[in-house]
Design an enzyme around this catalytic site. Structure first.
Site, short mmCIF file in Angstrom:
data_model
loop_
_atom_site.label_atom_id
_atom_site.label_comp_id
_atom_site.label_asym_id
_atom_site.label_seq_id
_atom_site.Cartn_x
_atom_site.Cartn_y
_atom_site.Cartn_z
N GLN A 11 3.79 5.02 -4.17
CA GLN A 11 4.96 4.52 -4.91
C GLN A 11 6.25 4.72 -4.14
OE1 GLN A 11 4.86 2.69 -7.44
NE2 GLN A 11 3.04 3.15 -8.64
N HIS A 33 -0.05 -2.95 -0.70
CA HIS A 33 0.41 -3.93 -1.69
C HIS A 33 1.62 -3.44 -2.47
CE1 HIS A 33 -2.15 -1.39 -4.25
NE2 HIS A 33 -1.45 -1.85 -5.26
N THR A 69 -15.35 -2.49 12.23
CA THR A 69 -14.26 -3.19 12.90
C THR A 69 -13.00 -3.20 12.04
OG1 THR A 69 -15.87 -4.61 14.00
CG2 THR A 69 -13.59 -5.37 13.98
N CYS A 154 -5.64 4.98 -24.89
CA CYS A 154 -6.31 4.95 -26.19
C CYS A 154 -7.79 5.23 -25.99
CB CYS A 154 -6.10 3.59 -26.86
SG CYS A 154 -6.79 3.51 -28.52
#
Length: 203
Positions: A11, A33, A69, A154
């Site tokens: 983060q 990402h 690889t 939950c």
């Protein structure tokens, strides 16, 4: 005490300066990402001399640590994303939008909302708030066009706040209403205004 120190910086990298020597870490992991690199690429910083057992045996790839690889295209994508992120570190636009978002929520919900975390020492793109007396999951289900995450889970009909919120001494009735909003490099003020409008309508 001769204990190895690893930090998950997924983060942090690309949002705040993340220098391994200043942090004093032996190992630091990066998720591509999270800073606009292609999905499926990450990196592990290993301080020279840190003993690491091979993950996949059988060949000498990646210094003998993982046979197979390397994906050069994804690695180059991660490198380029890091270069671009370092150029954007001084851009205060995301932080300004996050603070504007919080000010708008506080102005409308008043004592019905609480900020989680330090008022200043937190990531510039993240806003974790608790809608007091509400359930975060219920709020998100009422706004399907909004992508965000809750601070609770939950299980068998029971809503439980996260271990992180518990460690922060957030009360159960407050923590259940936690939602974490993440702003991106391309988030606009108009998008923030739309989210505020939806929250006003449905919370």
């Amino acid at each position: 005490y001769n204990i190895l120190f690893h930090t998950d910086a997924a983060q942090a990298v690309g949002k705040i300066p993340t220098r391994v020597d200043e942090l004093g870490v032996d190992l630091l992991s990066v998720a591509g990402h999270k800073l606009y690199a292609p999905k499926g690429i990450g990196a592990l910083y290993i301080r020279r001399g840190t003993p690491i057992e091979s993950l996949v045996h059988g060949a000498g790839h990646e210094g003998g640590r993982r046979a197979g690889t390397e994906n050069i295209l994804l690695a180059v994508g991660l490198g380029m994303a890091c270069d671009l992120a370092s150029e954007n570190l001084k851009n205060a636009k995301t932080k300004e939008l996050r603070d504007y978002f919080w000010d708008e929520l506080k102005r409308y919900f008043k004592e019905g909302i609480a900020l989680n975390g330090h008022p200043e020492e937190r990531l510039p793109n993240t806003l974790s708030v608790s809608f007091i007396g509400k359930v975060g999951q219920d709020i998100l289900e009422s706004i399907p066009e909004l992508a965000a995450s809750t601070g609770s889970a939950c299980h068998s009909g029971m809503v439980q706040i996260s271990s992180v919120l518990k460690a922060m001494k957030v009360e159960e009735r407050v923590g259940k209403g936690t939602i974490r909003f993440s702003l991106g490099r391309y988030t606009t003020k108009e998008e923030i205004d739309e989210v505020v409008r939806l929250l006003k309508e449905r919370v």
